[in-house]
Design a protein around this motif. Structure first.
Motif, PDB file in Angstrom:
ATOM      1  N   ARG A 103      -8.092 -12.551  16.143  1.00 42.64           N
ATOM      2  CA  ARG A 103      -7.684 -11.724  14.999  1.00 42.64           C
ATOM      3  C   ARG A 103      -7.539 -10.267  15.388  1.00 42.64           C
ATOM      4  O   ARG A 103      -8.231  -9.778  16.265  1.00 42.64           O
ATOM      5  CB  ARG A 103      -8.710 -11.827  13.868  1.00 42.64           C
ATOM      6  CG  ARG A 103      -8.499 -13.042  13.005  1.00 42.64           C
ATOM      7  CD  ARG A 103      -9.451 -13.034  11.865  1.00 42.64           C
ATOM      8  NE  ARG A 103      -9.165 -11.929  10.943  1.00 42.64           N
ATOM      9  CZ  ARG A 103      -9.686 -11.870   9.729  1.00 42.64           C
ATOM     10  NH1 ARG A 103     -10.478 -12.810   9.312  1.00 42.64           N
ATOM     11  NH2 ARG A 103      -9.403 -10.848   8.948  1.00 42.64           N
ATOM     12  N   SER A 104      -6.651  -9.573  14.683  1.00 41.27           N
ATOM     13  CA  SER A 104      -6.488  -8.149  14.923  1.00 41.27           C
ATOM     14  C   SER A 104      -7.758  -7.408  14.501  1.00 41.27           C
ATOM     15  O   SER A 104      -8.468  -7.833  13.593  1.00 41.27           O
ATOM     16  CB  SER A 104      -5.307  -7.651  14.096  1.00 41.27           C
ATOM     17  OG  SER A 104      -5.403  -6.271  13.950  1.00 41.27           O
ATOM     18  N   ALA A 105      -8.025  -6.295  15.171  1.00 41.45           N
ATOM     19  CA  ALA A 105      -9.227  -5.543  14.845  1.00 41.45           C
ATOM     20  C   ALA A 105      -9.102  -4.854  13.493  1.00 41.45           C
ATOM     21  O   ALA A 105     -10.088  -4.531  12.864  1.00 41.45           O
ATOM     22  CB  ALA A 105      -9.488  -4.507  15.925  1.00 41.45           C
ATOM     23  N   TYR A 106      -7.868  -4.617  13.049  1.00 45.19           N
ATOM     24  CA  TYR A 106      -7.669  -3.902  11.792  1.00 45.19           C
ATOM     25  C   TYR A 106      -6.990  -4.813  10.780  1.00 45.19           C
ATOM     26  O   TYR A 106      -6.132  -5.605  11.155  1.00 45.19           O
ATOM     27  CB  TYR A 106      -6.800  -2.665  12.026  1.00 45.19           C
ATOM     28  CG  TYR A 106      -7.377  -1.772  13.069  1.00 45.19           C
ATOM     29  CD1 TYR A 106      -8.447  -0.935  12.760  1.00 45.19           C
ATOM     30  CD2 TYR A 106      -6.896  -1.793  14.376  1.00 45.19           C
ATOM     31  CE1 TYR A 106      -9.006  -0.131  13.719  1.00 45.19           C
ATOM     32  CE2 TYR A 106      -7.448  -0.981  15.353  1.00 45.19           C
ATOM     33  CZ  TYR A 106      -8.513  -0.151  15.015  1.00 45.19           C
ATOM     34  OH  TYR A 106      -9.071   0.642  15.963  1.00 45.19           O
ATOM     35  N   PRO A 107      -7.343  -4.726   9.512  1.00 44.36           N
ATOM     36  CA  PRO A 107      -6.654  -5.564   8.524  1.00 44.36           C
ATOM     37  C   PRO A 107      -5.194  -5.130   8.370  1.00 44.36           C
ATOM     38  O   PRO A 107      -4.930  -3.951   8.121  1.00 44.36           O
ATOM     39  CB  PRO A 107      -7.438  -5.302   7.231  1.00 44.36           C
ATOM     40  CG  PRO A 107      -8.156  -4.027   7.448  1.00 44.36           C
ATOM     41  CD  PRO A 107      -8.352  -3.846   8.930  1.00 44.36           C
ATOM     42  N   ILE A 108      -4.274  -6.034   8.580  1.00 42.90           N
ATOM     43  CA  ILE A 108      -2.855  -5.700   8.451  1.00 42.90           C
ATOM     44  C   ILE A 108      -2.321  -6.369   7.196  1.00 42.90           C
ATOM     45  O   ILE A 108      -2.427  -7.574   7.036  1.00 42.90           O
ATOM     46  CB  ILE A 108      -2.056  -6.181   9.673  1.00 42.90           C
ATOM     47  CG1 ILE A 108      -2.495  -5.396  10.903  1.00 42.90           C
ATOM     48  CG2 ILE A 108      -0.562  -6.018   9.440  1.00 42.90           C
ATOM     49  CD1 ILE A 108      -1.888  -5.895  12.182  1.00 42.90           C
ATOM     50  N   LYS A 109      -1.770  -5.562   6.281  1.00 42.30           N
ATOM     51  CA  LYS A 109      -1.217  -6.126   5.052  1.00 42.30           C
ATOM     52  C   LYS A 109       0.153  -6.685   5.362  1.00 42.30           C
ATOM     53  O   LYS A 109       1.002  -6.010   5.934  1.00 42.30           O
ATOM     54  CB  LYS A 109      -1.071  -5.027   3.990  1.00 42.30           C
ATOM     55  CG  LYS A 109      -2.383  -4.504   3.497  1.00 42.30           C
ATOM     56  CD  LYS A 109      -2.978  -5.209   2.329  1.00 42.30           C
ATOM     57  CE  LYS A 109      -2.174  -5.391   1.089  1.00 42.30           C
ATOM     58  NZ  LYS A 109      -2.832  -6.386   0.225  1.00 42.30           N
ATOM     59  N   LEU A 110       0.388  -7.935   4.966  1.00 43.18           N
ATOM     60  CA  LEU A 110       1.715  -8.506   5.140  1.00 43.18           C
ATOM     61  C   LEU A 110       2.664  -7.912   4.104  1.00 43.18           C
ATOM     62  O   LEU A 110       2.270  -7.677   2.969  1.00 43.18           O
ATOM     63  CB  LEU A 110       1.663 -10.021   4.953  1.00 43.18           C
ATOM     64  CG  LEU A 110       1.154 -10.821   6.133  1.00 43.18           C
ATOM     65  CD1 LEU A 110       1.179 -12.303   5.781  1.00 43.18           C
ATOM     66  CD2 LEU A 110       2.010 -10.565   7.367  1.00 43.18           C
ATOM     67  N   GLY A 111       3.897  -7.687   4.499  1.00 38.71           N
ATOM     68  CA  GLY A 111       4.886  -7.201   3.554  1.00 38.71           C
ATOM     69  C   GLY A 111       5.351  -8.336   2.651  1.00 38.71           C
ATOM     70  O   GLY A 111       4.934  -9.476   2.797  1.00 38.71           O
ATOM     71  N   THR A 112       6.202  -8.010   1.690  1.00 32.81           N
ATOM     72  CA  THR A 112       6.716  -9.054   0.804  1.00 32.81           C
ATOM     73  C   THR A 112       8.230  -9.098   0.931  1.00 32.81           C
ATOM     74  O   THR A 112       8.850  -8.093   1.270  1.00 32.81           O
ATOM     75  CB  THR A 112       6.366  -8.747  -0.662  1.00 32.81           C
ATOM     76  OG1 THR A 112       6.950  -7.478  -0.999  1.00 32.81           O
ATOM     77  CG2 THR A 112       4.880  -8.670  -0.862  1.00 32.81           C
ATOM     78  N   ARG A 113       8.796 -10.246   0.671  1.00 31.33           N
ATOM     79  CA  ARG A 113      10.251 -10.310   0.628  1.00 31.33           C
ATOM     80  C   ARG A 113      10.732  -9.661  -0.660  1.00 31.33           C
ATOM     81  O   ARG A 113      10.091  -9.750  -1.697  1.00 31.33           O
ATOM     82  CB  ARG A 113      10.723 -11.756   0.661  1.00 31.33           C
ATOM     83  CG  ARG A 113      10.700 -12.344   2.040  1.00 31.33           C
ATOM     84  CD  ARG A 113      11.528 -13.607   2.084  1.00 31.33           C
ATOM     85  NE  ARG A 113      11.196 -14.398   3.244  1.00 31.33           N
ATOM     86  CZ  ARG A 113      11.611 -14.122   4.473  1.00 31.33           C
ATOM     87  NH1 ARG A 113      12.386 -13.095   4.704  1.00 31.33           N
ATOM     88  NH2 ARG A 113      11.253 -14.885   5.483  1.00 31.33           N
TER      89      ARG A 113
END
Ligand SMILES: [Zn+2]
Length: 339
Positions: A91-101
């Protein structure tokens, strides 16, 4: 005895263990009943009385230090174990918010999916077009109002160049280089010279479908329309066709679907009619086939086109068209789970 204690103290200070087994071996060597320190304790009774105090203190010191050292080593292992336990190290060390279509993309993809299952393939063309592909090849008369500056963006220095007002220009581009059977779907952005308001914009999006082959009839068109409406808006959806006029189709029709909000009973959204308009369609005018090099005596076809914003409004009740191009993340976030 003091010398022996001193030596063990040095050993304890230098203790190292690289895993739990090694640590346990050290514990046994120093602190168990048969360990080195207990042996010394057993010898304590033989220590001369005058030395007992000093030896006793040194012995206790050794015992405490050995215990401390082993505790420290143990803690290191436990911390290491905890740091790996149940963790996903990929997992990435930082929380990454997924974008939306974007909602328009969601709906466009849905329309494309439905037609792709019917064998239609995607065709695309330029947004900056020439008059021929946007108007002349599609049977627009020289004086047709769509050619008016009020409706269309022209380029002043080159009056022949326009921003396409519909994706039908892609149909003429495909027809001029392809002999039937042709079965295409053309999604894309189009431009009209309109004042921007909640219900009109200077650019919007369309999807058009074109099918040309031998013996294509209005019945084929109607079946595809019905299937599309049911797939897009639900199996209970009904359609109705009203006669209309477009330069490039004859006969032409506009299609309504039973209001997907009230189910046809009547509500403010459908202005209490129970029906909402969603697309235009018709049989390709023989003049269009001729203009694009297709023999209209052998082939016939149908075309249909819809505004993606319109379909999106019906599906998601977006009341203000401008929201589609404002990139307000609060609006876009509402579509996170949509597709
Ligand atoms: Zn309604």
């Amino acid at each position: 005895m003091i010398a022996k204690i001193e030596q063990l103290l040095k050993e304890v200070e230098a203790l190292k263990a690289s895993n739990a087994e090694e640590l346990e071996a050290l514990r046994i060597k120093f602190l168990s009943k048969k360990g080195a320190i207990n042996d010394l304790m057993a010898d304590f009774r033989n220590v001369p009385a005058e030395l007992k105090k000093e030896v006793g203190m040194r012995l206790n010191e050794l015992k405490d230090k050995a215990q401390d050292k082993i505790n420290v080593l143990k803690e290191q292992f436990e911390n290491q174990d905890n740091s790996c336990d149940g963790l996903d190290l990929t997992r990435s060390a930082y929380p990454i918010k997924l974008g939306t279509r974007h909602p328009l993309t969601i709906v466009k993809n849905e329309v494309i999916d439905i037609f792709a299952r019917l064998g239609f393939s995607i065709a695309e063309g330029p947004e900056i077009e020439d008059d021929w592909h946007v108007f002349s090849a599609l049977n627009f008369a020289e004086d047709h109002p769509a050619r008016d500056m009020q409706d269309t963006f022209f380029i002043e220095a080159q009056p022949d160049v326009v921003l396409r007002t519909h994706t039908s220009s892609v149909q003429s581009r495909v027809m001029e280089v392809t002999q039937p059977p042709i079965r295409i779907i053309c999604p894309g952005r189009v431009y009209r010279n309109e004042a921007i308001s909640y219900r009109a914009h200077c650019f919007f999006h369309q999807v058009e479908a074109l099918y040309i082959d031998k013996d294509v009839s209005f019945t084929d068109l109607k079946q595809v329309l019905l299937l599309f409406a049911k797939e897009m808006f639900g199996a209970d959806t009904k359609i109705r066709l009203r006669p209309s006029y477009f330069p490039f189709t004859e006969p032409s029709a506009e299609m309504d679907i039973s209001c997907n909000i009230c189910g046809g009973k009547g509500c403010p959204f459908c202005k209490h009619t129970g029906w909402v308009e969603i697309l235009g369609c018709g049989m390709v005018d023989p003049n269009v086939l001729k203009a694009n090099g297709i023999d209209s005596k052998v082939y016939s076809g149908y075309a249909l086109g819809m505004g993606i914003e319109r379909i999106t409004n019906l599906k998601y009740q977006v009341k203000d068209l401008r929201m589609f191009s404002e990139n307000d993340t609060r609006f876009l976030k509402e579509f996170e789970a949509a597709y």
